[in-house]
Scaffold this motif. Structure first.
Motif, PDB file in Angstrom:
ATOM      1  N   SER A 193       0.855  -1.181   0.000  1.00 29.28           N
ATOM      2  CA  SER A 193       0.000   0.000   0.000  1.00 29.28           C
ATOM      3  C   SER A 193       0.893   1.233   0.000  1.00 29.28           C
ATOM      4  O   SER A 193       2.102   1.148   0.200  1.00 29.28           O
ATOM      5  CB  SER A 193      -0.889   0.016   1.240  1.00 29.28           C
ATOM      6  OG  SER A 193      -0.096   0.140   2.403  1.00 29.28           O
ATOM      7  N   ALA A 194       0.296   2.389  -0.215  1.00 27.83           N
ATOM      8  CA  ALA A 194       1.066   3.630  -0.230  1.00 27.83           C
ATOM      9  C   ALA A 194       1.745   3.873   1.114  1.00 27.83           C
ATOM     10  O   ALA A 194       2.846   4.421   1.177  1.00 27.83           O
ATOM     11  CB  ALA A 194       0.152   4.800  -0.582  1.00 27.83           C
ATOM     12  N   GLY A 227       8.465   4.753  -7.412  1.00 31.08           N
ATOM     13  CA  GLY A 227       7.478   3.689  -7.277  1.00 31.08           C
ATOM     14  C   GLY A 227       6.100   4.122  -7.711  1.00 31.08           C
ATOM     15  O   GLY A 227       5.786   5.311  -7.779  1.00 31.08           O
ATOM     16  N   CYS A 228       5.295   3.146  -8.041  1.00 28.23           N
ATOM     17  CA  CYS A 228       3.907   3.417  -8.365  1.00 28.23           C
ATOM     18  C   CYS A 228       3.063   2.247  -7.869  1.00 28.23           C
ATOM     19  O   CYS A 228       3.576   1.157  -7.622  1.00 28.23           O
ATOM     20  CB  CYS A 228       3.705   3.628  -9.860  1.00 28.23           C
ATOM     21  SG  CYS A 228       4.175   2.212 -10.853  1.00 28.23           S
ATOM     22  N   ALA A 251      12.748  11.754  -8.399  1.00 29.40           N
ATOM     23  CA  ALA A 251      13.627  11.596  -7.235  1.00 29.40           C
ATOM     24  C   ALA A 251      15.066  11.979  -7.571  1.00 29.40           C
ATOM     25  O   ALA A 251      15.755  12.608  -6.761  1.00 29.40           O
ATOM     26  CB  ALA A 251      13.570  10.148  -6.726  1.00 29.40           C
ATOM     27  N   LYS A 252      15.527  11.623  -8.769  1.00 23.29           N
ATOM     28  CA  LYS A 252      16.900  11.934  -9.168  1.00 23.29           C
ATOM     29  C   LYS A 252      17.078  13.433  -9.393  1.00 23.29           C
ATOM     30  O   LYS A 252      18.136  13.993  -9.092  1.00 23.29           O
ATOM     31  CB  LYS A 252      17.265  11.149 -10.431  1.00 23.29           C
ATOM     32  CG  LYS A 252      17.331   9.643 -10.222  1.00 23.29           C
ATOM     33  CD  LYS A 252      17.723   8.903 -11.475  1.00 23.29           C
ATOM     34  CE  LYS A 252      19.206   9.025 -11.731  1.00 23.29           C
ATOM     35  NZ  LYS A 252      20.012   8.299 -10.732  1.00 23.29           N
ATOM     36  N   LYS A 253      16.043  14.088  -9.936  1.00 26.20           N
ATOM     37  CA  LYS A 253      16.131  15.537 -10.160  1.00 26.20           C
ATOM     38  C   LYS A 253      16.216  16.303  -8.841  1.00 26.20           C
ATOM     39  O   LYS A 253      16.742  17.415  -8.801  1.00 26.20           O
ATOM     40  CB  LYS A 253      14.922  16.010 -10.962  1.00 26.20           C
ATOM     41  CG  LYS A 253      14.981  15.644 -12.444  1.00 26.20           C
ATOM     42  CD  LYS A 253      13.745  16.127 -13.188  1.00 26.20           C
ATOM     43  CE  LYS A 253      13.806  15.738 -14.657  1.00 26.20           C
ATOM     44  NZ  LYS A 253      12.577  16.167 -15.388  1.00 26.20           N
ATOM     45  N   SER A 260      10.494   8.687  -4.546  1.00 26.61           N
ATOM     46  CA  SER A 260       9.280   9.382  -4.961  1.00 26.61           C
ATOM     47  C   SER A 260       8.256   8.322  -5.309  1.00 26.61           C
ATOM     48  O   SER A 260       8.591   7.274  -5.866  1.00 26.61           O
ATOM     49  CB  SER A 260       9.557  10.287  -6.166  1.00 26.61           C
ATOM     50  OG  SER A 260       8.381  10.943  -6.598  1.00 26.61           O
ATOM     51  N   PHE A 261       7.017   8.601  -4.983  1.00 31.03           N
ATOM     52  CA  PHE A 261       5.982   7.582  -5.137  1.00 31.03           C
ATOM     53  C   PHE A 261       4.763   8.158  -5.827  1.00 31.03           C
ATOM     54  O   PHE A 261       4.306   9.252  -5.494  1.00 31.03           O
ATOM     55  CB  PHE A 261       5.586   7.042  -3.764  1.00 31.03           C
ATOM     56  CG  PHE A 261       4.642   5.874  -3.811  1.00 31.03           C
ATOM     57  CD1 PHE A 261       4.907   4.790  -4.613  1.00 31.03           C
ATOM     58  CD2 PHE A 261       3.496   5.855  -3.033  1.00 31.03           C
ATOM     59  CE1 PHE A 261       4.044   3.697  -4.646  1.00 31.03           C
ATOM     60  CE2 PHE A 261       2.635   4.783  -3.049  1.00 31.03           C
ATOM     61  CZ  PHE A 261       2.918   3.694  -3.862  1.00 31.03           C
TER      62      PHE A 261
END
Length: 533
Positions: A193-194, A227-228, A251-253, A260-261
């Motif tokens: 889950s998130a 992630g997603c 996330a890399k930026k 980052s999700f």
């Protein structure tokens, strides 16, 4: 066909042989005791001859059992060799068949399953029951890997990939699948889950960063994670990969060494988008929206002084939907003002209920949409809600972000001053991310700044972001503005913030976002603890 491990099979045969030998020895010993004494009594005429026969009986038993054991073991080993040769022929054939399948499913460098394996695995999941169960795909990329590859060579970097894979595997459950995509990313497909994503991602970042020495080379590795999430009925590897890669790039930026999700990647086409929009338009009247609350703590006293209200959508079919998906949709449909007013009224009502129940009074933080500030009647709406709920304005904290600059600044400033005049607190959310943060801090009547989690996650010894956080805290204190750090997830981060005299903290180190009953239970526990003290 299931292939039994050759060593396990050999051990099983040896155990059977040992059991047979021990059983035969016990049977022979019992028979010897019963009948040998009778033979001695029959042969012996006096005590001397009886002692002679008793001694001879012992030696005879040793020689006899030794010969029998030798013959039994020799026969067993000979049989094992023949059986082993037979199974070796079978194992060679099965090994070749298995290898042909394995090579098509494995990445040759890391030894992990590849993208084809994930695709076939997803196809199997789609056929299972419970189609609305949630899954998440993570993509992990080693930061500065190209520089490592150019300086250290391919073989060394292959070792790094293999070692990183092992570290990541230690963070996963048995049901999770660790793979490697397109010779570029490490991927993980998991039942998630998130809420679980953040904990898992943080554990993986820590696991990789703990890798220090490889082949006598001292390293400091970091990874970025994207992630997603989706439900099983919407599993599609290509779409999942694109969404996760987009989150990874984000996330890399932001500097790497973070995650980052993107939650609930279900809107894959216009039809699904239209269905979601129709459902969202009726979500309010069907009471499908709910609020979760994440506690905010005073650093100096260690007690809960506030909570941020976070909206969730309990969809009847899709499950708990993150605002990452439906808030942009609500803005497109013009529903954001109605939803925002519902959040504001619900949060104020709940806070007043807690106070009436005798719980410690806390501030409730509510995020504002820029479109709410654009409403001519917005200040009146706030004052009406406070009047209806009988909540003291000092216990309401409205959070604004830098995207309010999409509207006329003077108009926004005027409304914020009116809100402030009512006694409501104002916070500047995601501070430090955009170029306008300092300007807004100086221009708007702000009571508190919330340092964005991207800065907090990078707090560690020697990292370039630590001085930035120190500077934000020092500057805010000079302007007599309180400071809250978002996304605090480790003791190291907390110690640093305490040293810098940060006022408030919020994050998974203390608590994840909680439903109403769980936060109420937490407040009761804190109140009970204070009374005991």
């Amino acid at each position: 066909m299931k292939i039994v491990d050759k060593m396990t099979r050999k051990e099983h045969r040896r155990q059977q042989m040992a059991i047979r030998i021990v059983g035969f020895y016990l049977l022979l010993g019992a028979l010897w005791i019963i009948f040998s004494d009778k033979v001695v009594d029959h042969l012996a005429d006096d005590l001397n001859s009886m002692a002679f026969f008793q001694t001879g009986k012992g030696f005879l038993f040793i020689v006899l059992t030794g010969c029998i054991l030798y013959l039994s073991i020799k026969r067993g080993l000979t049989r094992e060799e023949k059986v082993g040769e037979h199974h070796l022929v079978k194992d060679n054939r099965l090994f070749k068949e298995q290898s042909m399948v394995s090579l098509s499913y494995l990445d040759p460098v890391s030894g992990l399953p590849n993208r084809r394996f994930i695709e076939d695995y997803v196809d199997e999941l789609i056929q299972l029951d419970g189609t609305h169960h949630q899954f998440a795909l993570f993509l992990i990329d080693i930061d500065r890997f190209r520089l490592l590859n150019n300086s250290m060579g391919h073989l060394f970097c292959d070792r790094i990939i293999h070692e990183v894979g092992q570290r990541l595997e230690g963070c996963l459950k048995e049901t999770d699948v660790l793979a490697r995509f397109d010779n570029k990313y490490v991927a993980i497909l998991m039942d998630s889950s998130a809420e679980k994503f953040h904990t898992t991602a943080q554990n993986m970042i820590r696991a990789v960063s703990s890798l220090r020495i490889l082949d006598k080379q001292e390293l400091f590795l970091t990874v970025s994670i994207g992630g997603c999430q989706c439900t099983r009925d919407m599993l599609n590897v290509d779409h999942l990969f694109k969404q996760a890669e987009s989150a990874l790039n984000r996330a890399k930026k932001q500097g790497g060494n973070q995650y980052s999700f993107q939650s609930f990647v279900g809107l894959t086409n216009d039809r699904e988008r239209m269905e979601m929009a129709n459902d969202l338009s009726r979500a309010l009247e069907r009471n499908e929206l709910c609020l979760y609350y994440q506690p905010q703590y005073c650093v100096e006293e260690g007690r809960i002084i506030g909570a941020e209200a976070l909206i969730r959508w309990q969809h009847p079919e899709r499950g708990l939907v993150s605002p990452v998906v439906f808030i942009p949709l609500a803005e497109e449909m013009g529903l954001i003002t109605a939803i925002g007013e519902w959040v504001l009224r619900t949060a104020c009502t709940q806070n007043r209920k807690w106070q009436m129940a005798g719980l410690p009074p806390i501030k409730i933080a509510v995020n504002l949409s820029p479109r709410q500030l654009q409403q001519d009647s917005f200040v009146h709406i706030i004052s009406t809600i406070l009047l209806e709920t009988k909540l003291d304005p000092c216990y309401l904290d409205l959070e604004i972000t830098e995207n309010i600059d999409m509207f006329e600044t003077d108009l926004v400033l005027e409304k914020l001053r009116e809100i402030k005049a009512h006694g409501v607190h104002l916070s500047l959310d995601d501070f430090g991310v955009g170029y306008s943060s300092l300007s807004y801090l100086n221009q708007f009547p702000i009571d508190k700044v919330k340092i964005d989690r991207s800065f907090i996650q990078k707090i560690r010894s020697g990292h370039a972001q630590a001085p930035i956080v120190s500077a934000i805290i020092a500057m805010s204190k000079n302007m007599q503005v309180r400071v809250l750090a978002e996304g605090v997830e480790s003791e190291e981060q907390l110690r640093f913030l305490m040293e810098q005299q940060c006022d408030e903290v919020q994050g998974f180190l203390y608590s994840k976002p909680l439903p109403v009953d769980q936060l109420e239970k937490l407040l009761v526990e804190k109140l009970t603890g204070l009374r005991k003290d």
